[in-house]
Design a protein around this motif. Structure first.
Motif, mmCIF file in Angstrom:
data_model
loop_
_atom_site.group_PDB
_atom_site.id
_atom_site.type_symbol
_atom_site.label_atom_id
_atom_site.label_comp_id
_atom_site.label_asym_id
_atom_site.label_seq_id
_atom_site.Cartn_x
_atom_site.Cartn_y
_atom_site.Cartn_z
ATOM 1 N N MET A 16 0.829 -1.203 0.000
ATOM 2 C CA MET A 16 0.000 0.000 0.000
ATOM 3 C C MET A 16 0.864 1.253 0.000
ATOM 4 N N ALA A 17 1.951 1.241 0.745
ATOM 5 C CA ALA A 17 2.841 2.400 0.775
ATOM 6 C C ALA A 17 3.488 2.624 -0.588
ATOM 7 N N THR A 18 3.884 1.549 -1.252
ATOM 8 C CA THR A 18 4.489 1.657 -2.572
ATOM 9 C C THR A 18 3.500 2.229 -3.575
ATOM 10 N N LEU A 19 2.277 1.749 -3.574
ATOM 11 C CA LEU A 19 1.268 2.255 -4.497
ATOM 12 C C LEU A 19 0.903 3.704 -4.200
ATOM 13 N N ALA A 20 0.835 4.061 -2.931
ATOM 14 C CA ALA A 20 0.484 5.430 -2.563
ATOM 15 C C ALA A 20 1.566 6.412 -3.010
ATOM 16 N N VAL A 21 2.814 5.998 -2.947
ATOM 17 C CA VAL A 21 3.914 6.881 -3.333
ATOM 18 C C VAL A 21 4.107 6.906 -4.831
ATOM 19 N N SER A 22 3.952 5.779 -5.511
ATOM 20 C CA SER A 22 4.276 5.716 -6.930
ATOM 21 C C SER A 22 3.210 6.331 -7.824
ATOM 22 N N THR A 23 1.966 6.320 -7.462
ATOM 23 C CA THR A 23 0.915 6.840 -8.327
ATOM 24 C C THR A 23 1.059 8.333 -8.585
ATOM 25 N N PRO A 24 1.264 9.205 -7.579
ATOM 26 C CA PRO A 24 1.430 10.617 -7.885
ATOM 27 C C PRO A 24 2.688 10.908 -8.694
ATOM 28 N N ALA A 25 3.717 10.109 -8.542
ATOM 29 C CA ALA A 25 4.961 10.361 -9.259
ATOM 30 C C ALA A 25 4.820 10.103 -10.749
ATOM 31 N N ALA A 26 3.789 9.383 -11.172
ATOM 32 C CA ALA A 26 3.624 9.051 -12.580
ATOM 33 C C ALA A 26 3.075 10.220 -13.394
ATOM 34 N N ALA A 27 2.472 11.192 -12.760
ATOM 35 C CA ALA A 27 1.842 12.296 -13.492
ATOM 36 C C ALA A 27 2.747 13.520 -13.478
ATOM 37 N N HIS A 28 3.018 14.054 -14.673
ATOM 38 C CA HIS A 28 3.784 15.291 -14.795
ATOM 39 C C HIS A 28 2.799 16.445 -14.930
ATOM 40 N N ASP A 29 3.291 17.636 -14.635
ATOM 41 C CA ASP A 29 2.491 18.816 -14.934
ATOM 42 C C ASP A 29 2.351 18.887 -16.451
ATOM 43 N N GLU A 30 1.353 19.594 -16.918
ATOM 44 C CA GLU A 30 1.171 19.742 -18.354
ATOM 45 C C GLU A 30 0.740 21.154 -18.696
ATOM 46 N N LEU A 31 0.978 21.521 -19.949
ATOM 47 C CA LEU A 31 0.562 22.824 -20.443
ATOM 48 C C LEU A 31 -0.953 22.821 -20.588
ATOM 49 N N VAL A 32 -1.613 23.791 -19.951
ATOM 50 C CA VAL A 32 -3.071 23.894 -19.996
ATOM 51 C C VAL A 32 -3.506 24.850 -21.104
ATOM 52 N N SER A 33 -2.833 25.987 -21.219
ATOM 53 C CA SER A 33 -3.176 26.965 -22.257
ATOM 54 C C SER A 33 -1.977 27.867 -22.514
ATOM 55 N N SER A 34 -2.070 28.595 -23.613
ATOM 56 C CA SER A 34 -1.008 29.554 -23.945
ATOM 57 C C SER A 34 -1.621 30.774 -24.609
ATOM 58 N N THR A 35 -0.913 31.890 -24.480
ATOM 59 C CA THR A 35 -1.287 33.123 -25.166
ATOM 60 C C THR A 35 -0.049 33.620 -25.878
#
Length: 192
Positions: A16-35
């Motif tokens: 459970m500790a491994t899954l709790a730590v690894s799941t957020p690490a898989a997502a990077h920030d991303e570009l939402v919009s630009s002007t």
């Protein structure tokens, strides 16, 4: 039976500790919009370029280039980062032409992300970039101009293996310490 329960609880907690730590690490920030937005045609040169991300980005490693077909960078000054927004000022003398915003930032999880955003000023032709051929492709395809390139779920495998190895190591250490105490007669449960 007590050792089996201890082992089972230890493995469950470690998993459970491994899954709790690894799941957020898989997502990077991303570009939402630009002007300006990708593919936008402007009547006049913009004073600034602004990039909005899904979360705060790190202040180190941020780079924004606004280039024309000749490769000239029209950015003046350094990128300004404020609450997930990266902006740069542009040279006011930008002529009618096609341009490309080339950006790179470091997401909150420490991974660099980058992308390209084409836009045009006036009635000029858009700046078109030829995709570099890859060794494993017989036909080249245009890359996604705004999405970061990621390695997806493959990073979870080493994290899961590392967590499992850590759990097994912790159990082995606890097991050998208890066995050693029991062999010496130091176990508090046996004395009462």
């Amino acid at each position: 039976m007590s050792r089996f329960r201890t082992l089972l609880i230890g493995v469950l907690v470690a998993s459970m500790a491994t899954l709790a730590v690894s799941t957020p690490a898989a997502a990077h920030d991303e570009l939402v919009s630009s002007t300006p937005a990708s593919g936008e045609r402007l009547d006049a040169a913009p004073a600034t370029v602004s990039l909005q991300f899904s979360a705060d980005v790190l202040t180190i490693g941020a780079a924004v280039v606004v280039a024309d077909a000749a490769g000239r960078d029209w950015v003046i000054g350094e990128p300004v980062i404020d609450v997930g927004t990266v902006s740069v000022d542009l040279d006011a003398s930008m002529p009618v032409a096609g341009y490309e915003i080339r950006w790179r930032v470091v997401s909150a999880d420490g991974h660099p992300i980058s992308g390209l955003i084409p836009f045009t000023i006036g009635d000029a032709e858009p700046l078109v970039r030829e995709a570099a051929p890859r060794a494993d492709d017989t036909e080249s395809a245009a890359p996604d101009q705004s999405a970061p390139q990621g390695d997806g779920g493959l990073r979870l495998l080493p994290i899961g293996i590392g967590g499992a190895a850590l759990a097994v190591g912790a159990f082995a250490l606890i097991y050998f310490i208890r066995r050693r105490r029991a062999g010496r007669g130091d176990d508090t449960d046996a004395t009462d």
